[in-house]
Design an enzyme around this catalytic site. Sequence first.
Site, PDB file in Angstrom:
ATOM      1  N   HIS A 286       4.941   7.114  -3.118  1.00  0.00           N
ATOM      2  CA  HIS A 286       5.426   5.895  -3.762  1.00  0.00           C
ATOM      3  C   HIS A 286       4.271   5.101  -4.383  1.00  0.00           C
ATOM      4  CE1 HIS A 286       7.972   2.275  -4.253  1.00  0.00           C
ATOM      5  NE2 HIS A 286       6.828   1.648  -4.037  1.00  0.00           N
ATOM      6  N   GLU A 287       3.266   4.817  -3.574  1.00  0.00           N
ATOM      7  CA  GLU A 287       2.151   4.000  -4.079  1.00  0.00           C
ATOM      8  C   GLU A 287       1.419   4.725  -5.202  1.00  0.00           C
ATOM      9  OE1 GLU A 287       1.978   0.973  -3.497  1.00  0.00           O
ATOM     10  OE2 GLU A 287       3.423   1.000  -1.849  1.00  0.00           O
TER      11      GLU A 287
HETATM   12 ZN   LIG Z   1       6.225  -0.227  -4.685  1.00  0.00          ZN
END
Ligand SMILES: [Zn+2]
Length: 498
Positions: A286-287
Amino acid sequence: TNDLAVLVQTLEELDGLSENEIASAAAAAKDRGHEGKWLIGMVNFSGNPVLDSLTNRELRKKIMQESLVKANRANENDNKPVLLQMVNLRAERAKLFGKNTHAEHVIAVQTAEHPDNVHAMLRKIAPAAVRNAKAEAEDLKKSAGHEIESWDWGFYTEQVRLEKYNIDTSKMRPYFELESVLKNGVFFAANKLFGITFKERPDLTTYHPEARAFEVNNEDGSKVGLFIGDFYTRDSKRGGAWMNNLVDQNFLFNQLPVVVNNLNIPKPPAGKPTLLTYDETTTLFHEFGHALHGLLSQVKYPRVSGTSVQRDFVEFPSQVNEMWILWPEVVENYARHHETGEKLPQEWIDNLKAASTFNEGHATTSYLAAAILDLAWHSLTSEEAAKVTDVEGFEAQAIKDYGLEFAPVPTRYRSTYFSHIFAGGYSSGYYGYIWSEVLDADTVDWFKENGGLQRKNGEHFKNTLLGRGGSIDSMQMFRNFRGRDSKIEPLLKRRGLL
Ligand SMILES: [Zn+2]
Protein backbone atom coordinates in the site's frame (compact mmCIF):
# COMPACT_ATOMS: atom_id res chain seq x y z
CA THR A 1 -9.51 7.12 27.99
CA ASN A 2 -6.61 6.27 30.29
CA ASP A 3 -8.65 5.73 33.42
CA LEU A 4 -11.15 3.53 31.57
CA ALA A 5 -8.43 0.89 31.28
CA VAL A 6 -9.71 -2.37 32.75
CA LEU A 7 -7.78 -3.80 35.70
CA VAL A 8 -7.83 -7.60 35.78
CA GLN A 9 -7.25 -9.38 39.10
CA THR A 10 -6.55 -12.97 38.06
CA LEU A 11 -4.59 -14.59 35.26
CA GLU A 12 -7.47 -17.03 34.54
CA GLU A 13 -9.60 -14.17 33.25
CA LEU A 14 -7.03 -13.50 30.52
CA ASP A 15 -7.43 -16.95 29.00
CA GLY A 16 -7.00 -16.80 25.22
CA LEU A 17 -4.46 -13.98 25.11
CA SER A 18 -0.94 -14.62 23.82
CA GLU A 19 2.08 -14.59 26.14
CA ASN A 20 3.11 -11.26 24.65
CA GLU A 21 -0.28 -9.70 25.30
CA ILE A 22 -0.31 -10.97 28.87
CA ALA A 23 3.22 -9.69 29.46
CA SER A 24 2.34 -6.23 28.16
CA ALA A 25 -0.86 -6.17 30.28
CA ALA A 26 1.25 -7.02 33.34
CA ALA A 27 3.76 -4.29 32.45
CA ALA A 28 0.94 -1.77 31.95
CA ALA A 29 -0.49 -2.63 35.38
CA LYS A 30 2.92 -2.26 36.99
CA ASP A 31 3.38 1.16 35.37
CA ARG A 32 0.19 2.30 37.07
CA GLY A 33 1.22 0.92 40.44
CA HIS A 34 -0.76 -2.34 40.30
CA GLU A 35 2.09 -4.80 40.32
CA GLY A 36 0.98 -8.44 40.10
CA LYS A 37 -2.22 -7.53 38.22
CA TRP A 38 -3.05 -6.93 34.56
CA LEU A 39 -4.29 -3.85 32.78
CA ILE A 40 -6.13 -3.78 29.44
CA GLY A 41 -5.70 -0.31 27.98
CA MET A 42 -8.28 1.41 25.79
CA VAL A 43 -7.61 2.04 22.11
CA ASN A 44 -9.12 4.80 20.05
CA PHE A 45 -11.96 2.96 18.31
CA SER A 46 -15.04 1.02 19.38
CA GLY A 47 -13.86 -2.30 20.79
CA ASN A 48 -10.38 -3.60 21.49
CA PRO A 49 -7.96 -6.00 19.75
CA VAL A 50 -8.03 -8.38 22.76
CA LEU A 51 -11.74 -9.05 22.16
CA ASP A 52 -10.73 -11.33 19.28
CA SER A 53 -9.18 -13.91 21.56
CA LEU A 54 -10.34 -13.33 25.15
CA THR A 55 -12.50 -16.31 26.17
CA ASN A 56 -14.04 -14.68 29.29
CA ARG A 57 -17.35 -13.25 28.08
CA GLU A 58 -17.97 -11.02 31.12
CA LEU A 59 -14.57 -9.41 30.72
CA ARG A 60 -15.17 -8.91 27.00
CA LYS A 61 -18.46 -7.19 27.79
CA LYS A 62 -16.83 -4.86 30.28
CA ILE A 63 -14.04 -3.90 27.86
CA MET A 64 -16.48 -3.25 25.00
CA GLN A 65 -18.82 -1.16 27.14
CA GLU A 66 -16.00 0.96 28.50
CA SER A 67 -14.62 1.45 25.00
CA LEU A 68 -17.96 2.97 23.92
CA VAL A 69 -18.02 5.71 26.57
CA LYS A 70 -14.58 7.18 26.01
CA ALA A 71 -14.60 10.94 26.62
CA ASN A 72 -18.34 10.77 27.33
CA ARG A 73 -18.74 10.51 31.11
CA ALA A 74 -19.60 13.99 32.40
CA ASN A 75 -16.18 14.59 33.90
CA GLU A 76 -13.45 17.08 33.00
CA ASN A 77 -12.41 14.91 30.02
CA ASP A 78 -15.88 14.84 28.51
CA ASN A 79 -15.57 15.92 24.88
CA LYS A 80 -19.24 16.74 24.32
CA PRO A 81 -19.06 20.49 25.09
CA VAL A 82 -16.00 21.09 22.92
CA LEU A 83 -17.48 18.94 20.16
CA LEU A 84 -20.63 21.07 20.06
CA GLN A 85 -18.55 24.22 20.09
CA MET A 86 -16.52 22.98 17.12
CA VAL A 87 -19.62 22.00 15.18
CA ASN A 88 -21.05 25.47 15.74
CA LEU A 89 -17.86 27.28 14.80
CA ARG A 90 -17.43 25.21 11.66
CA ALA A 91 -21.00 25.92 10.58
CA GLU A 92 -20.45 29.61 11.22
CA ARG A 93 -17.22 29.64 9.22
CA ALA A 94 -18.94 27.89 6.30
CA LYS A 95 -21.55 30.64 6.33
CA LEU A 96 -18.81 33.28 6.11
CA PHE A 97 -17.56 31.48 3.01
CA GLY A 98 -21.03 31.62 1.50
CA LYS A 99 -21.86 27.93 2.01
CA ASN A 100 -24.80 26.43 3.89
CA THR A 101 -22.77 23.90 5.84
CA HIS A 102 -19.24 22.85 6.72
CA ALA A 103 -19.63 19.70 4.61
CA GLU A 104 -20.50 21.78 1.53
CA HIS A 105 -17.55 24.03 2.21
CA VAL A 106 -15.07 21.15 2.52
CA ILE A 107 -16.40 18.88 -0.22
CA ALA A 108 -16.68 21.69 -2.81
CA VAL A 109 -12.96 21.29 -3.59
CA GLN A 110 -12.90 17.48 -3.41
CA THR A 111 -13.60 15.15 -6.32
CA ALA A 112 -17.05 14.48 -4.85
CA GLU A 113 -17.88 18.22 -5.25
CA HIS A 114 -21.04 18.18 -3.10
CA PRO A 115 -22.30 16.23 -0.04
CA ASP A 116 -25.31 15.09 -2.11
CA ASN A 117 -22.98 13.10 -4.34
CA VAL A 118 -21.41 11.45 -1.32
CA HIS A 119 -24.81 10.56 0.13
CA ALA A 120 -25.93 9.13 -3.20
CA MET A 121 -22.93 6.78 -3.17
CA LEU A 122 -23.16 5.80 0.50
CA ARG A 123 -26.88 5.10 0.22
CA LYS A 124 -26.14 2.59 -2.53
CA ILE A 125 -23.93 0.63 -0.16
CA ALA A 126 -25.64 0.97 3.23
CA PRO A 127 -28.63 -1.40 2.85
CA ALA A 128 -26.50 -4.26 1.49
CA ALA A 129 -23.89 -3.74 4.20
CA VAL A 130 -26.42 -4.00 7.04
CA ARG A 131 -28.12 -6.95 5.40
CA ASN A 132 -24.77 -8.78 5.21
CA ALA A 133 -23.86 -7.84 8.78
CA LYS A 134 -27.14 -9.37 9.98
CA ALA A 135 -26.48 -12.53 8.00
CA GLU A 136 -22.99 -12.71 9.49
CA ALA A 137 -24.46 -12.37 12.98
CA GLU A 138 -26.71 -15.37 12.25
CA ASP A 139 -23.66 -17.40 11.19
CA LEU A 140 -21.73 -16.45 14.30
CA LYS A 141 -24.74 -17.29 16.44
CA LYS A 142 -24.65 -20.87 15.17
CA SER A 143 -21.04 -21.18 16.19
CA ALA A 144 -21.56 -19.45 19.57
CA GLY A 145 -24.83 -21.10 20.57
CA HIS A 146 -26.21 -17.78 21.80
CA GLU A 147 -27.17 -14.30 20.54
CA ILE A 148 -24.19 -12.31 19.29
CA GLU A 149 -23.46 -9.06 21.11
CA SER A 150 -20.90 -6.48 20.07
CA TRP A 151 -18.39 -7.96 22.55
CA ASP A 152 -18.77 -11.42 21.00
CA TRP A 153 -18.27 -10.44 17.38
CA GLY A 154 -14.48 -10.47 17.11
CA PHE A 155 -14.12 -13.63 19.17
CA TYR A 156 -16.48 -15.78 17.11
CA THR A 157 -15.33 -14.21 13.86
CA GLU A 158 -11.83 -15.51 14.54
CA GLN A 159 -13.18 -18.97 15.36
CA VAL A 160 -15.26 -19.12 12.20
CA ARG A 161 -12.38 -17.73 10.13
CA LEU A 162 -10.21 -20.61 11.29
CA GLU A 163 -12.95 -23.25 10.82
CA LYS A 164 -14.16 -22.01 7.47
CA TYR A 165 -10.98 -20.88 5.77
CA ASN A 166 -8.28 -22.57 7.81
CA ILE A 167 -6.30 -19.34 7.92
CA ASP A 168 -3.72 -19.23 10.65
CA THR A 169 -1.88 -16.01 9.95
CA SER A 170 0.93 -16.79 12.41
CA LYS A 171 1.96 -19.81 10.31
CA MET A 172 2.34 -17.58 7.25
CA ARG A 173 4.97 -15.25 8.63
CA PRO A 174 8.01 -17.37 7.65
CA TYR A 175 6.90 -16.86 4.03
CA PHE A 176 6.83 -13.08 4.30
CA GLU A 177 10.43 -12.15 4.91
CA LEU A 178 11.00 -8.40 4.55
CA GLU A 179 13.89 -8.47 2.04
CA SER A 180 12.03 -10.85 -0.22
CA VAL A 181 8.68 -9.03 0.06
CA LEU A 182 10.42 -5.76 -0.77
CA LYS A 183 12.72 -6.86 -3.60
CA ASN A 184 10.96 -9.90 -5.09
CA GLY A 185 7.45 -8.59 -4.47
CA VAL A 186 7.04 -4.82 -4.28
CA PHE A 187 10.00 -3.86 -6.52
CA PHE A 188 9.36 -6.82 -8.83
CA ALA A 189 5.77 -5.77 -9.54
CA ALA A 190 6.83 -2.15 -10.11
CA ASN A 191 9.50 -3.33 -12.54
CA LYS A 192 7.02 -5.44 -14.53
CA LEU A 193 4.55 -2.55 -14.74
CA PHE A 194 6.73 0.52 -15.13
CA GLY A 195 10.10 -0.90 -16.19
CA ILE A 196 11.86 0.75 -13.25
CA THR A 197 14.79 -0.83 -11.39
CA PHE A 198 16.03 -0.40 -7.83
CA LYS A 199 19.61 -0.38 -6.63
CA GLU A 200 20.42 -0.02 -2.95
CA ARG A 201 22.91 2.75 -2.22
CA PRO A 202 24.40 2.10 1.23
CA ASP A 203 26.97 4.81 0.45
CA LEU A 204 24.28 7.51 0.64
CA THR A 205 23.84 8.98 4.11
CA THR A 206 20.21 9.33 5.15
CA TYR A 207 18.61 10.91 8.23
CA HIS A 208 18.90 7.68 10.24
CA PRO A 209 21.07 4.53 9.92
CA GLU A 210 17.91 2.42 9.51
CA ALA A 211 16.62 4.49 6.58
CA ARG A 212 17.84 2.73 3.43
CA ALA A 213 18.28 4.59 0.14
CA PHE A 214 17.56 3.03 -3.26
CA GLU A 215 18.38 4.59 -6.59
CA VAL A 216 15.48 4.21 -9.02
CA ASN A 217 16.15 4.11 -12.77
CA ASN A 218 14.13 3.74 -15.95
CA GLU A 219 14.78 0.83 -18.30
CA ASP A 220 16.84 3.09 -20.59
CA GLY A 221 19.09 3.93 -17.63
CA SER A 222 17.74 7.46 -17.07
CA LYS A 223 17.20 8.45 -13.46
CA VAL A 224 13.76 8.38 -11.81
CA GLY A 225 14.66 9.47 -8.28
CA LEU A 226 15.42 8.09 -4.85
CA PHE A 227 13.33 5.80 -2.70
CA ILE A 228 14.02 5.62 1.03
CA GLY A 229 12.68 2.70 3.04
CA ASP A 230 12.49 3.19 6.81
CA PHE A 231 10.78 0.04 8.03
CA TYR A 232 11.46 -0.51 11.73
CA THR A 233 9.75 0.95 14.72
CA ARG A 234 11.83 3.01 17.17
CA ASP A 235 11.10 5.28 20.12
CA SER A 236 11.57 8.52 18.23
CA LYS A 237 9.19 7.54 15.40
CA ARG A 238 5.46 8.17 15.36
CA GLY A 239 3.15 5.16 14.96
CA GLY A 240 1.49 3.86 11.81
CA ALA A 241 2.73 3.72 8.24
CA TRP A 242 2.98 6.52 5.72
CA MET A 243 4.72 7.94 2.68
CA ASN A 244 6.21 11.40 2.50
CA ASN A 245 8.15 13.43 -0.06
CA LEU A 246 11.51 14.96 0.78
CA VAL A 247 11.77 16.41 -2.74
CA ASP A 248 8.78 16.81 -5.07
CA GLN A 249 9.38 15.97 -8.71
CA ASN A 250 9.02 19.02 -10.97
CA PHE A 251 10.26 20.26 -14.35
CA LEU A 252 10.25 23.88 -13.18
CA PHE A 253 13.56 23.43 -11.35
CA ASN A 254 14.27 20.05 -12.93
CA GLN A 255 14.18 18.20 -9.63
CA LEU A 256 13.89 14.45 -9.30
CA PRO A 257 11.72 13.06 -6.51
CA VAL A 258 12.98 11.71 -3.19
CA VAL A 259 10.23 9.77 -1.42
CA VAL A 260 10.12 7.89 1.87
CA ASN A 261 8.07 4.93 3.05
CA ASN A 262 7.76 4.54 6.79
CA LEU A 263 6.48 1.44 8.54
CA ASN A 264 6.58 0.37 12.19
CA ILE A 265 7.75 -3.22 12.06
CA PRO A 266 9.23 -4.50 15.34
CA LYS A 267 12.94 -5.02 14.83
CA PRO A 268 14.01 -8.66 15.23
CA PRO A 269 17.02 -9.56 17.39
CA ALA A 270 20.38 -9.13 15.62
CA GLY A 271 21.01 -11.80 13.01
CA LYS A 272 17.35 -12.88 12.81
CA PRO A 273 15.24 -12.27 9.68
CA THR A 274 12.33 -9.81 9.69
CA LEU A 275 9.20 -11.90 9.22
CA LEU A 276 6.14 -9.84 8.34
CA THR A 277 2.51 -10.51 9.10
CA TYR A 278 0.10 -10.62 6.18
CA ASP A 279 -1.18 -7.21 7.31
CA GLU A 280 2.32 -5.73 7.32
CA THR A 281 2.91 -7.15 3.84
CA THR A 282 -0.30 -5.46 2.71
CA THR A 283 0.85 -2.20 4.29
CA LEU A 284 4.17 -2.36 2.46
CA PHE A 285 2.45 -2.76 -0.92
CA HIS A 286 0.00 0.00 0.00
CA GLU A 287 2.60 2.55 1.06
CA PHE A 288 4.70 1.73 -1.96
CA GLY A 289 1.68 2.63 -4.10
CA HIS A 290 1.97 6.16 -2.65
CA ALA A 291 5.73 6.05 -3.30
CA LEU A 292 5.09 5.22 -6.97
CA HIS A 293 2.69 8.15 -7.18
CA GLY A 294 5.55 10.39 -6.04
CA LEU A 295 8.32 8.70 -8.04
CA LEU A 296 6.55 8.48 -11.40
CA SER A 297 5.31 12.07 -11.32
CA GLN A 298 5.88 14.02 -14.56
CA VAL A 299 4.61 17.54 -13.87
CA LYS A 300 5.92 21.06 -14.21
CA TYR A 301 4.95 22.57 -10.86
CA PRO A 302 5.94 21.14 -7.46
CA ARG A 303 2.58 22.15 -6.01
CA VAL A 304 0.76 19.53 -8.10
CA SER A 305 3.48 16.87 -7.94
CA GLY A 306 2.82 13.21 -7.16
CA THR A 307 0.47 12.75 -4.23
CA SER A 308 -0.58 16.43 -4.17
CA VAL A 309 -4.12 15.52 -5.17
CA GLN A 310 -7.50 15.74 -3.49
CA ARG A 311 -7.96 13.96 -0.19
CA ASP A 312 -10.74 11.71 -1.50
CA PHE A 313 -8.49 10.69 -4.42
CA VAL A 314 -5.06 10.22 -2.84
CA GLU A 315 -5.67 6.75 -1.37
CA PHE A 316 -6.77 5.35 -4.69
CA PRO A 317 -3.38 4.65 -6.38
CA SER A 318 -1.99 3.10 -3.20
CA GLN A 319 -5.04 0.87 -2.85
CA VAL A 320 -4.57 -0.26 -6.45
CA ASN A 321 -1.02 -1.39 -5.70
CA GLU A 322 -2.41 -3.87 -3.15
CA MET A 323 -3.83 -5.90 -6.04
CA TRP A 324 -0.40 -7.44 -6.71
CA ILE A 325 0.02 -9.01 -3.25
CA LEU A 326 -1.68 -12.26 -4.22
CA TRP A 327 -1.24 -11.91 -7.99
CA PRO A 328 0.11 -15.35 -9.07
CA GLU A 329 3.28 -14.16 -10.80
CA VAL A 330 4.14 -11.85 -7.90
CA VAL A 331 3.27 -13.99 -4.89
CA GLU A 332 5.12 -16.92 -6.40
CA ASN A 333 8.18 -14.73 -6.73
CA TYR A 334 8.34 -13.28 -3.21
CA ALA A 335 6.38 -15.47 -0.78
CA ARG A 336 9.02 -18.09 -0.08
CA HIS A 337 9.85 -19.76 3.22
CA HIS A 338 12.90 -17.92 4.52
CA GLU A 339 14.69 -21.16 5.49
CA THR A 340 13.55 -23.74 2.94
CA GLY A 341 12.76 -21.48 -0.03
CA GLU A 342 9.48 -23.35 -0.42
CA LYS A 343 6.52 -21.44 -1.92
CA LEU A 344 3.54 -20.25 0.11
CA PRO A 345 1.12 -23.19 -0.29
CA GLN A 346 -1.46 -22.58 -3.04
CA GLU A 347 -4.22 -23.71 -0.69
CA TRP A 348 -3.41 -20.86 1.72
CA ILE A 349 -3.40 -18.36 -1.14
CA ASP A 350 -6.80 -19.65 -2.26
CA ASN A 351 -8.09 -19.40 1.31
CA LEU A 352 -6.85 -15.83 1.66
CA LYS A 353 -8.67 -14.92 -1.55
CA ALA A 354 -11.83 -16.77 -0.54
CA ALA A 355 -11.82 -15.03 2.84
CA SER A 356 -11.60 -11.56 1.31
CA THR A 357 -15.36 -10.94 1.59
CA PHE A 358 -15.58 -12.61 5.00
CA ASN A 359 -16.87 -10.24 7.71
CA GLU A 360 -17.17 -7.38 5.20
CA GLY A 361 -20.78 -6.74 6.26
CA HIS A 362 -19.51 -5.86 9.72
CA ALA A 363 -16.52 -3.87 8.47
CA THR A 364 -18.59 -1.88 5.98
CA THR A 365 -21.45 -1.20 8.40
CA SER A 366 -19.20 0.08 11.20
CA TYR A 367 -17.22 2.19 8.72
CA LEU A 368 -20.36 3.65 7.09
CA ALA A 369 -21.86 4.54 10.46
CA ALA A 370 -18.76 6.61 11.23
CA ALA A 371 -18.75 8.17 7.75
CA ILE A 372 -22.36 9.31 7.99
CA LEU A 373 -21.82 10.54 11.55
CA ASP A 374 -19.08 12.78 10.17
CA LEU A 375 -21.41 14.06 7.45
CA ALA A 376 -24.33 14.52 9.86
CA TRP A 377 -22.36 16.71 12.27
CA HIS A 378 -21.11 18.81 9.39
CA SER A 379 -24.34 19.09 7.42
CA LEU A 380 -25.91 21.47 9.93
CA THR A 381 -26.50 25.12 9.11
CA SER A 382 -25.31 27.48 11.81
CA GLU A 383 -28.95 27.91 12.95
CA GLU A 384 -29.45 24.15 13.19
CA ALA A 385 -26.11 23.60 14.92
CA ALA A 386 -27.02 26.11 17.62
CA LYS A 387 -30.06 24.04 18.56
CA VAL A 388 -28.28 20.70 19.09
CA THR A 389 -27.67 19.93 22.77
CA ASP A 390 -28.06 16.15 23.00
CA VAL A 391 -24.93 14.65 21.44
CA GLU A 392 -25.89 11.01 21.97
CA GLY A 393 -29.43 11.56 20.70
CA PHE A 394 -28.11 13.30 17.58
CA GLU A 395 -25.67 10.46 16.95
CA ALA A 396 -28.29 7.75 17.35
CA GLN A 397 -30.72 9.57 15.05
CA ALA A 398 -28.10 10.07 12.31
CA ILE A 399 -27.24 6.37 12.29
CA LYS A 400 -30.91 5.39 12.38
CA ASP A 401 -31.79 7.71 9.49
CA TYR A 402 -29.41 5.68 7.35
CA GLY A 403 -30.80 2.33 8.47
CA LEU A 404 -27.43 1.48 10.01
CA GLU A 405 -28.58 0.88 13.59
CA PHE A 406 -27.66 -2.66 14.62
CA ALA A 407 -26.40 -2.99 18.19
CA PRO A 408 -23.94 -5.87 17.61
CA VAL A 409 -22.10 -3.60 15.13
CA PRO A 410 -21.36 -0.25 16.77
CA THR A 411 -20.04 2.66 14.73
CA ARG A 412 -16.26 2.41 14.39
CA TYR A 413 -15.96 5.76 16.18
CA ARG A 414 -18.54 7.43 18.37
CA SER A 415 -18.64 11.23 18.29
CA THR A 416 -16.68 11.81 21.50
CA TYR A 417 -13.65 9.82 20.31
CA PHE A 418 -13.85 10.43 16.57
CA SER A 419 -10.42 12.01 16.39
CA HIS A 420 -10.19 11.89 12.57
CA ILE A 421 -12.87 14.53 12.31
CA PHE A 422 -12.50 16.50 15.55
CA ALA A 423 -8.73 16.38 16.04
CA GLY A 424 -7.33 15.31 12.65
CA GLY A 425 -7.88 16.77 9.21
CA TYR A 426 -10.71 14.50 8.08
CA SER A 427 -13.81 16.53 8.94
CA SER A 428 -16.38 15.89 6.17
CA GLY A 429 -13.73 13.65 4.65
CA TYR A 430 -14.03 10.28 6.38
CA TYR A 431 -16.14 9.10 3.43
CA GLY A 432 -12.97 9.39 1.32
CA TYR A 433 -11.73 5.89 2.12
CA ILE A 434 -14.66 4.22 0.42
CA TRP A 435 -15.00 6.92 -2.24
CA SER A 436 -11.47 6.20 -3.45
CA GLU A 437 -12.05 2.47 -3.12
CA VAL A 438 -14.74 2.76 -5.81
CA LEU A 439 -12.04 4.00 -8.20
CA ASP A 440 -9.60 1.40 -6.89
CA ALA A 441 -11.92 -1.57 -7.48
CA ASP A 442 -12.85 -0.28 -10.95
CA THR A 443 -9.14 0.11 -11.80
CA VAL A 444 -8.29 -3.38 -10.54
CA ASP A 445 -10.99 -4.68 -12.90
CA TRP A 446 -9.40 -2.76 -15.77
CA PHE A 447 -6.02 -4.38 -15.12
CA LYS A 448 -7.66 -7.80 -14.99
CA GLU A 449 -9.58 -7.20 -18.22
CA ASN A 450 -6.36 -6.14 -19.95
CA GLY A 451 -4.01 -8.94 -18.99
CA GLY A 452 -2.86 -7.87 -15.52
CA LEU A 453 0.80 -7.38 -14.73
CA GLN A 454 2.07 -6.06 -18.05
CA ARG A 455 4.37 -3.27 -19.05
CA LYS A 456 1.81 -1.76 -21.46
CA ASN A 457 -0.79 -1.60 -18.68
CA GLY A 458 1.60 0.11 -16.28
CA GLU A 459 2.54 2.58 -18.99
CA HIS A 460 -1.10 3.46 -19.68
CA PHE A 461 -1.82 3.91 -15.96
CA LYS A 462 1.28 6.09 -15.57
CA ASN A 463 0.65 8.26 -18.65
CA THR A 464 -3.02 8.92 -18.01
CA LEU A 465 -3.12 9.13 -14.23
CA LEU A 466 -0.26 8.17 -11.93
CA GLY A 467 2.28 10.49 -13.54
CA ARG A 468 -0.10 13.47 -13.71
CA GLY A 469 -0.20 14.28 -9.99
CA GLY A 470 -2.77 17.00 -9.42
CA SER A 471 -2.14 18.76 -12.73
CA ILE A 472 -5.42 17.59 -14.31
CA ASP A 473 -8.91 17.32 -12.82
CA SER A 474 -9.01 14.01 -10.95
CA MET A 475 -12.15 12.58 -12.47
CA GLN A 476 -10.94 13.64 -15.94
CA MET A 477 -7.74 11.68 -15.31
CA PHE A 478 -9.81 8.71 -14.29
CA ARG A 479 -11.86 8.96 -17.49
CA ASN A 480 -8.67 9.26 -19.53
CA PHE A 481 -7.44 6.09 -17.90
CA ARG A 482 -10.65 4.04 -17.84
CA GLY A 483 -12.32 5.40 -20.96
CA ARG A 484 -15.51 6.14 -19.01
CA ASP A 485 -16.82 7.34 -15.64
CA SER A 486 -16.26 5.11 -12.63
CA LYS A 487 -18.79 2.44 -11.71
CA ILE A 488 -19.66 1.30 -8.21
CA GLU A 489 -20.35 -2.36 -9.03
CA PRO A 490 -16.73 -3.58 -8.81
CA LEU A 491 -16.57 -2.30 -5.23
CA LEU A 492 -19.87 -3.92 -4.28
CA LYS A 493 -18.66 -7.18 -5.77
CA ARG A 494 -15.34 -7.00 -3.94
CA ARG A 495 -17.03 -6.43 -0.58
CA GLY A 496 -19.55 -9.17 -1.23
CA LEU A 497 -22.39 -6.62 -1.27
CA LEU A 498 -23.94 -7.46 -4.63
ZN1 LIG B 1 -2.51 5.29 2.18
